[in-house]
Motif scaffolding. Structure first.
Motif, PDB file in Angstrom:
ATOM      1  N   MET A 232      64.549 -31.344 -20.941  1.00  0.00           N
ATOM      2  CA  MET A 232      66.009 -31.043 -20.642  1.00  0.00           C
ATOM      3  C   MET A 232      66.354 -29.743 -20.866  1.00  0.00           C
ATOM      4  O   MET A 232      67.039 -29.084 -20.437  1.00  0.00           O
TER       5      MET A 232
ATOM      6  N   PHE B 271      66.721 -36.496 -13.357  1.00  0.00           N
ATOM      7  CA  PHE B 271      66.081 -37.395 -14.497  1.00  0.00           C
ATOM      8  C   PHE B 271      66.982 -38.673 -14.352  1.00  0.00           C
ATOM      9  O   PHE B 271      68.130 -38.581 -14.414  1.00  0.00           O
TER      10      PHE B 271
ATOM     11  N   CYS C  70      67.117 -42.126 -16.304  1.00  0.00           N
ATOM     12  CA  CYS C  70      67.027 -43.008 -17.223  1.00  0.00           C
ATOM     13  C   CYS C  70      67.167 -44.260 -17.045  1.00  0.00           C
ATOM     14  O   CYS C  70      68.475 -44.914 -16.822  1.00  0.00           O
TER      15      CYS C  70
ATOM     16  N   GLY D 201      72.494 -35.262 -22.061  1.00  0.00           N
ATOM     17  CA  GLY D 201      72.402 -34.331 -21.005  1.00  0.00           C
ATOM     18  C   GLY D 201      73.317 -33.473 -21.158  1.00  0.00           C
ATOM     19  O   GLY D 201      73.320 -32.093 -20.983  1.00  0.00           O
TER      20      GLY D 201
ATOM     21  N   SER E   2      75.900 -34.896 -16.034  1.00  0.00           N
ATOM     22  CA  SER E   2      75.166 -36.248 -16.471  1.00  0.00           C
ATOM     23  C   SER E   2      76.278 -37.415 -16.168  1.00  0.00           C
ATOM     24  O   SER E   2      77.593 -37.191 -16.156  1.00  0.00           O
TER      25      SER E   2
ATOM     26  N   LEU F 282      71.139 -35.587 -15.053  1.00  0.00           N
ATOM     27  CA  LEU F 282      70.888 -36.587 -15.667  1.00  0.00           C
ATOM     28  C   LEU F 282      71.922 -37.822 -15.230  1.00  0.00           C
ATOM     29  O   LEU F 282      72.805 -38.001 -15.494  1.00  0.00           O
TER      30      LEU F 282
END
Length: 328
Positions: free
Chosen positions: A162, A174, A176, A200, A207, A237
């Motif tokens: 990150m 990214f 998750c 993030g 994010s 993110l």
């Protein structure tokens, strides 16, 4: 992007439903074949998380690259990899996508820009940043998409990746997949900050958290994220809060969570929810679903037949690729 702005046509709706149902039936069949000892080693099923893979990958182009975890069957199928090649790989057959040498955890297809299947928790996050850095230096308009679980978000590689992605301003998405239990430990015991999107933000990365059980929500959030990455070249993110309906792996006794909790989450199953949505919107009719189910059943059976008919690698070739060598 708001869900109301999504243009879900009948064709798109049916395609998304097909992808989610294909993943579900493939995983169910894989579990069945595992109990018959047709598939060996570890087997991590994606059942329950289908909306994440389908919702995210639809926003990527064929040139974008994907890196994933050992729970990657759903990602591979959503990317368009052949169910036959995947099943053959899980059988350990030479006709598999990794020539039978990777198995369930190491699916790979260069033609689809699908780079794993990585068994080391968080080990592929630095790789995704490196690929994105290469795209930036080469002046290519490509995204490096990296799927990982919340367990990986507690690893050092996550924070290093990150940090470097933000410092170098590289085009990484990214993703998750927060299924709350990692390998078997509840998130409340492993993360002091359970709102993972804030990790993030701490690195200056745009994010967002989204309901990973809602395909429409994932579609909207990912389209917005991908558009922003292509516009700015910066990382993003996306935290998809989801839940796996099966244990961590086929070896898992699943003693760390109550069955009642699993049953509650199953009420939010993304597949029947989206099916109902496109039916209510009159994008499809019941006969479309019946035809879709029949098509999927045939494809799954064909994948098993292909794997069964595949060939095991000859003993005299077992030392191949221990060191770098070309494929002949």
């Amino acid at each position: 992007m708001e869900q109301s702005e999504l243009n879900i046509t009948a064709e798109k709706g049916l395609h998304f439903l097909y992808q989610m149902k294909l993943i579900r039936r493939f995983e169910e069949k894989a579990a069945e074949q595992y109990t018959k000892a047709k598939i060996r080693g570890f087997l991590h099923l994606y059942i329950g998380e289908e909306a994440v893979a389908v919702g995210v990958i639809q926003a990527l182009t064929a040139d974008d690259v994907i890196l994933s975890t050992y729970r990657e069957h759903g990602h591979a199928l959503a990317r368009g990899m052949s169910p036959k090649a995947i099943m053959a790989e899980m059988y350990g057959k030479q006709e598999g996508c990794s020539m039978g040498r990777g198995g369930s955890m190491h699916l790979f297809d260069k033609s689809k820009n699908f780079y794993g299947g990585n068994a080391i928790v968080a080990g592929h996050l630095p790789m995704s940043v490196g690929m994105a850095l290469a795209f930036k230096k080469q002046g290519k308009a490509q995204i490096s998409c990296c799927f990982f679980g919340e367990g990986a978000a507690a690893e050092g590689e996550f924070h290093e990746s990150m940090n470097l992605a933000a410092l170098w301003s590289v085009p990484v998405l990214f993703v998750c997949e927060n299924n709350l239990y990692a390998m078997g430990t509840a998130i409340r015991f492993t993360h002091s900050m359970q709102q993972l999107e804030k990790k993030g933000i701490a690195y200056g990365i745009e994010s967002k958290a989204v309901d990973g059980m809602d395909l429409m929500a994932v579609l909207a959030a990912t389209n917005e994220a991908a558009e922003l990455i292509r516009k700015t070249g910066k990382p993003y993110l996306l935290v998809c809060n989801t839940f796996r309906f099966r244990a961590h792996s086929m070896f898992d006794a699943e003693l760390y969570r109550d069955k009642s909790e699993v049953e509650e989450w199953k009420k939010r199953d993304p597949i029947p929810a989206f099916e109902k949505y496109i039916l209510d919107q009159q994008l499809i009719i019941e006969s479309d679903i019946k035809a879709l189910n029949a098509r999927i059943e045939l494809e799954i059976q064909q994948s098993v037949d292909f794997a069964e008919a595949g060939t095991l690698e000859p003993i005299d070739k077992l030392t191949h690729f221990v060191y770098s060598e070309s494929i002949k």
